[in-house]
Scaffold this motif. Structure first.
Motif, PDB file in Angstrom:
ATOM      1  N   LEU A 655      -3.068 -48.575 110.179  1.00 48.76           N
ATOM      2  CA  LEU A 655      -2.574 -47.211 110.113  1.00 48.76           C
ATOM      3  C   LEU A 655      -3.556 -46.274 110.809  1.00 48.76           C
ATOM      4  CD1 LEU A 655      -1.448 -47.119 106.379  1.00 48.76           C
ATOM      5  CD2 LEU A 655      -0.026 -47.527 108.386  1.00 48.76           C
ATOM      6  N   GLN A 658      -2.326 -40.229 112.489  1.00 47.42           N
ATOM      7  CA  GLN A 658      -0.994 -39.728 112.824  1.00 47.42           C
ATOM      8  C   GLN A 658       0.068 -40.316 111.895  1.00 47.42           C
ATOM      9  OE1 GLN A 658      -3.209 -40.838 114.965  1.00 47.42           O
ATOM     10  NE2 GLN A 658      -3.675 -39.059 116.275  1.00 47.42           N
ATOM     11  N   SER A 659      -0.014 -41.628 111.612  1.00 40.25           N
ATOM     12  CA  SER A 659       0.998 -42.246 110.763  1.00 40.25           C
ATOM     13  C   SER A 659       0.904 -41.745 109.329  1.00 40.25           C
ATOM     14  CB  SER A 659       0.852 -43.773 110.809  1.00 40.25           C
ATOM     15  OG  SER A 659      -0.420 -44.173 110.343  1.00 40.25           O
ATOM     16  N   ARG A 662       2.215 -38.183 109.244  1.00 39.38           N
ATOM     17  CA  ARG A 662       3.675 -38.170 109.348  1.00 39.38           C
ATOM     18  C   ARG A 662       4.310 -38.665 108.056  1.00 39.38           C
ATOM     19  NH1 ARG A 662       3.789 -40.755 113.570  1.00 39.38           N
ATOM     20  NH2 ARG A 662       4.151 -42.859 112.774  1.00 39.38           N
ATOM     21  N   ALA A 663       3.730 -39.685 107.440  1.00 40.86           N
ATOM     22  CA  ALA A 663       4.299 -40.274 106.224  1.00 40.86           C
ATOM     23  C   ALA A 663       4.252 -39.306 105.049  1.00 40.86           C
ATOM     24  CB  ALA A 663       3.557 -41.563 105.867  1.00 40.86           C
ATOM     25  N   LEU A 686       6.049 -45.883 103.833  1.00 45.51           N
ATOM     26  CA  LEU A 686       5.815 -46.052 105.260  1.00 45.51           C
ATOM     27  C   LEU A 686       7.129 -46.345 105.969  1.00 45.51           C
ATOM     28  CD1 LEU A 686       2.526 -48.136 105.354  1.00 45.51           C
ATOM     29  CD2 LEU A 686       2.822 -45.728 105.857  1.00 45.51           C
ATOM     30  N   GLU A 687       7.348 -45.667 107.103  1.00 39.70           N
ATOM     31  CA  GLU A 687       8.581 -45.887 107.854  1.00 39.70           C
ATOM     32  C   GLU A 687       8.621 -47.278 108.470  1.00 39.70           C
ATOM     33  OE1 GLU A 687       9.027 -41.215 109.312  1.00 39.70           O
ATOM     34  OE2 GLU A 687       8.713 -42.850 110.770  1.00 39.70           O
ATOM     35  N   GLU A 688       7.421 -47.838 108.779  1.00 44.41           N
ATOM     36  CA  GLU A 688       7.393 -49.115 109.495  1.00 44.41           C
ATOM     37  C   GLU A 688       7.984 -50.253 108.656  1.00 44.41           C
ATOM     38  OE1 GLU A 688       4.104 -46.475 110.945  1.00 44.41           O
ATOM     39  OE2 GLU A 688       4.959 -47.092 109.028  1.00 44.41           O
TER      40      GLU A 688
END
Length: 875
Positions: A655, A658-659, A662-663, A686-688
């Motif tokens: 991670l 930025q992630s 954003r999360a 988490l979007e991932e």
């Protein structure tokens, strides 16, 4: 008649007071003055002064006002009668500086021979009457300092003989009428400090006889174009300051050859300043608080056109966008210059050595620029200097000892620079200093006793954020009138001197982030006006003084990260958790619940009966026996229960800032689940991969946050256990602003902390308030914690002491299985240290929250048993 006698009250009263003043003075003086004033009135048809006799106190006489305390006359308020209109031959009506509060009498229109009407300095109300144009012979019309409202009547433009029109300091609104441009004989126009709006009629700029033009302090808008022709060859005073005028300064200003005062400041002017070479009589030039300049070389060329202006006294070009190097030509300004302000621009370069030529300079402001290099030694030649502000630059090297020659100096601000070396002791010669700020530099050495011995210092002394060392001189006690004292973030050591208690006017005292030791001196009890006290991050010890409770003005108290001990009070400022900070003092106890301190142990009195002791022992053994039986049963049941873990990926997440940003929707408050000493915790998916995570974002401004991050990473990198909170990854990066960013990502615990179940907050919803842990659930959590501690203390490659085990650091997953988290204060013990733990434990000291003792502190009980007993019986 009383009319004319009343119209010049100031002249009459001064004359009468001079002739009637008896030797005794006081109230008798006022009485005699009023009686002689009455005696000079030849007629009183309206019986205004009929009540002026000894039947009642003179403060109750009609039109007389006295002050409450001393009962002395402060005001005579006698109205203007309408009969004034009968004075058909009246030419001059001067009612200045009285207390007339009526409207302008309408019958005055009959006095057509009037050439002067001056009612300055009264309390006139209502509007300026439109019928004033009937007074066609008027040359002077003055309504300064009144309470007139409404608009300026256009009919005033018909007064063709008018030479002076004074409307300043009222409550006028509306616009400047176009008709005023017809007053070709007008030489004096003043309408400052009203609420006039609109634009200035261009015809007003063509009144060739104007000597004074002042519309400052209004709401006038519009744009002045650079090619606007201002035909005022005789103008001496031109002010449009404090309005909303934009555009460029007209080039025609360069032709104001008779100008002495030119004020454009506090508007929205932009562009370059034209040449001022022809303004030989210029006395005051104010261009500050605009948008002048382009932030580059050449912006200040106009300054060099001011050379040889022998009358120039004040120059203000601050708060603009001027760039370029500070020109050397300022060294050749007239020695008559008293004020030079060039602050808040983008000026770079050095302060020229020739600044010492300005021997009459009293105010020098060059703060918030990009100036570099040293403060010139020649600054010491400015022996009339009273204010020197140069903060917010890149000034370097040492402060010249010649600064001690500035014996008239009252305010000195050099903070936020790169100054080095010692604070010159010669500053002790500046016996008139009221304010001095040298903070946020690289100053070193000790604080000169001469500086702390300045008894004149009354506003502020700020030496914070430097590298000052040594003890605080006892001469600090001489600053009895000082309001604020800041020495935080240095390396000062030793005891806080008792003499500090002599600074009885202190309102703010900041001693934090130093190496002070010992107790808070009892002499500080004299500082009863303190509003803020910060002694955090020192080595202070002893009990918290009781006198702090009595400080009624205290709104901020920070005692954190010291070695204070004993019971913390619960009254005064201590009952406000948002104003009191005591964390990092492991020996403190008690206080209000919001401070989250442990309860204080109470010793059994020496006269406790033997029977009561036996009862306590029996009860304790009974509880221990019952607990042991239940524990054995629960262990058996525990082995049969299938443990499940949260569905979190076993692979290490990769991670970035930025992630995470954003999360958590930019670290939004709705995703915040908790805060602690070193950071805040956010929940997000988490979007991932849909993983539910808990992100602990470290607040690196808090002392110890970085160390906590490193400690937790070191503690968790090689340990795995079902009852330890699983760390998914660690992030060490930078944010969008280039600031350091550190965060830890954990497996999310659905049921929060044990503390949430045992002590639900008053802010939780009703459903959460109703939940509770049964006795068996508590035993279950205690067993989970015991397993984790057993693993940390005895089965890790290197033993780990948690150092901050408490209910808020025990987290529960969706099956109510306990996990230990937050290893920010953990201690890692290597094998050789374990062998000699008893010898080295004293150097480690107790850390974290009171209530947890690491292994080896007790000889007869295992630490695991102590923790379980705490969870079951003490919470």
């Amino acid at each position: 008649m009383i009319l004319l006698s009343c119209f010049n009250l100031q002249g009459l009263s001064l004359l009468d007071l001079a002739t009637a003043r008896p030797a005794a003075g006081g109230i008798a003086t006022d009485l005699q003055a009023l009686l002689q004033f009455k005696a000079k009135i030849t007629g009183d048809p309206h019986k205004i002064v009929e009540s002026w006799n000894n039947s009642i106190p003179f403060c109750q006489w009609r039109g007389v006002t006295c002050c409450r305390k001393h009962r002395r006359v402060t005001k005579l308020d006698l109205k203007i009668p309408q009969e004034i209109g009968l004075l058909r031959r009246l030419e001059i009506l001067d009612l200045t500086n009285n207390s007339i509060s009526s409207e302008i009498p309408s019958n005055l229109s009959a006095c057509t021979k009037l050439t002067v009407v001056d009612m300055t300095g009264n309390h006139l109300t209502g509007e300026i009457p439109t019928w004033l144009d009937l007074l066609s012979n008027l040359r002077v019309l003055g309504f300064y300092y009144n309470s007139l409202r409404g608009s300026i009547p256009p009919s005033l433009g018909n007064l063709s003989s008018l030479e002076k029109l004074g409307l300043s300091f009222n409550a006028l609104s509306g616009i400047i009428p176009e008709a005023l441009g017809q007053l070709t004989n007008l030489s004096f126009f003043s309408a400052q400090e009203n609420a006039i709006s609109g634009v200035v009629p261009t015809t007003m700029f063509n009144l060739s006889k104007i000597r004074l033009f002042d519309i400052g302090g209004n709401k006038i808008q519009g744009t002045l174009h650079s090619n606007l022709v201002i035909s005022m060859p005789n103008v001496e005073f031109f002010s449009i300051e404090s309005n909303q005028i934009s555009g460029q300064i007209p080039i025609s200003v360069s032709n104001f050859s008779n100008i002495s005062v030119l004020q454009f400041h506090n508007n929205s002017f932009s562009g370059n300043v034209p040449s001022l070479e022809k303004l030989d009589k210029l006395f005051n030039l104010e261009l500050g608080i605009n948008h002048l300049g382009d932030g580059r070389e050449g912006d200040l060329n106009f300054l060099c056109t001011l050379l040889n202006k022998t009358k120039l006294t004040f120059l203000h070009v601050g708060n603009n966008n001027f760039g370029g190097e500070l020109p050397e030509c300022i060294s050749n300004f007239s020695s008559t210059l008293v004020g030079l302000v060039m602050s808040t621009n983008k000026i770079w370069g050095r302060i020229p050595n020739g600044i010492g030529n300005l021997i009459n300079l009293e105010v020098l402001g060059v703060y918030q620029n990009q100036l570099s290099g040293p403060i010139p030694f020649e600054i010491g030649s400015l022996q009339k200097l009273t204010i020197f502000y140069a903060y917010g630059n890149f000034l370097s090297e040492t402060i010249p000892h010649s600064i001690g020659n500035l014996t008239e100096l009252t305010e000195l601000s050099l903070d936020y620079n790169n100054l080095q070396g010692n604070i010159p002791s010669s500053l002790g010669n500046c016996q008139n200093l009221l304010l001095m700020s040298l903070s946020h530099n690289n100053l070193s050495g000790s604080i000169p006793s001469q500086v702390l011995g300045l008894s004149s210092m009354s506003i502020l002394l700020d030496l914070s954020s430097n590298d000052l060392a040594g003890e605080l001189p006892v001469t600090v006690g001489y600053m009895k009138n000082l309001g604020e004292f800041h020495v935080s973030q240095n390396r000062l050591s030793g005891l806080i001197p008792n003499n500090l208690g002599s600074c009885v006017s202190l309102e703010k005292l900041f001693l934090n982030d130093n190496l002070f030791e010992g107790p808070l001196p009892s002499s500080l009890s004299s500082l009863k006006g303190l509003e803020a006290l910060d002694v955090s991050d020192n080595n202070l010890s002893g009990a918290i003084p009781d006198f702090l409770v009595s400080f009624s003005a205290l709104k901020y108290l920070n005692l954190s990260f010291n070695d204070f001990e004993g019971v913390i009070p619960s009254e005064g400022v201590f009952k406000n958790a948002s104003a009191t900070f005591v964390e990092g003092n492991s020996k403190l106890c008690g206080g209000i619940p919001e401070l989250h301190l442990s309860r204080c142990n109470t010793k059994t009195s020496s006269n406790t009966s033997h029977k009561l002791k036996i009862v306590i022992i029996v009860v304790t053994l009974g509880v221990a026996l019952v607990f042991t039986c239940l524990l054995i049963l629960w262990f058996t049941k525990k082995k049969e229960r299938k443990l499940t873990t949260a569905s979190v990926e076993n692979s290490i997440l990769r991670l970035s800032y930025q992630s995470i940003q954003r999360a958590t929707d930019g670290f939004a408050m709705e995703n915040l689940v908790g805060t602690g000493c070193f950071g805040s915790v956010y929940k997000r998916i988490l979007e991932e991969n849909g993983t539910v995570i808990a992100v602990k974002v470290l607040n690196l401004l808090n002392r110890g946050a970085s160390r906590s991050f490193l400690t937790e990473c070191e503690a968790l990198k090689n340990i795995r256990h079902r009852n330890l909170v699983k760390i998914l990854t660690a992030i060490s990066s930078v944010d969008y602003k280039g600031n350091d960013f550190k965060a830890l990502v954990y497996e999310f615990m659905e049921n929060g902390s044990l503390d949430d179940w045992l002590h639900p907050s008053v802010n939780t919803n009703e459903q959460e308030m109703m939940r509770n842990l049964s006795f068996f659930q508590r035993v279950d959590v205690a067993v989970d914690v015991a397993h984790a501690l057993e693993y940390l203390h005895h089965h890790c490659e290197t033993s780990i002491i948690h150092c901050d085990l408490k209910p808020s650091n025990i987290l529960l997953d969706n099956e109510m299985i306990g996990h230990i988290g937050d290893f920010g204060l953990a201690k890692i013990l290597f094998a050789d240290r374990l062998d000699h733990y008893a010898n080295q434990s004293s150097s480690l000291g107790l850390r974290g929250t009171i209530g947890y003792a690491p292994p080896g502190k007790y000889m007869h009980f295992s630490s695991n048993f102590i923790i379980i007993l705490y969870l079951l019986l003490c919470i």
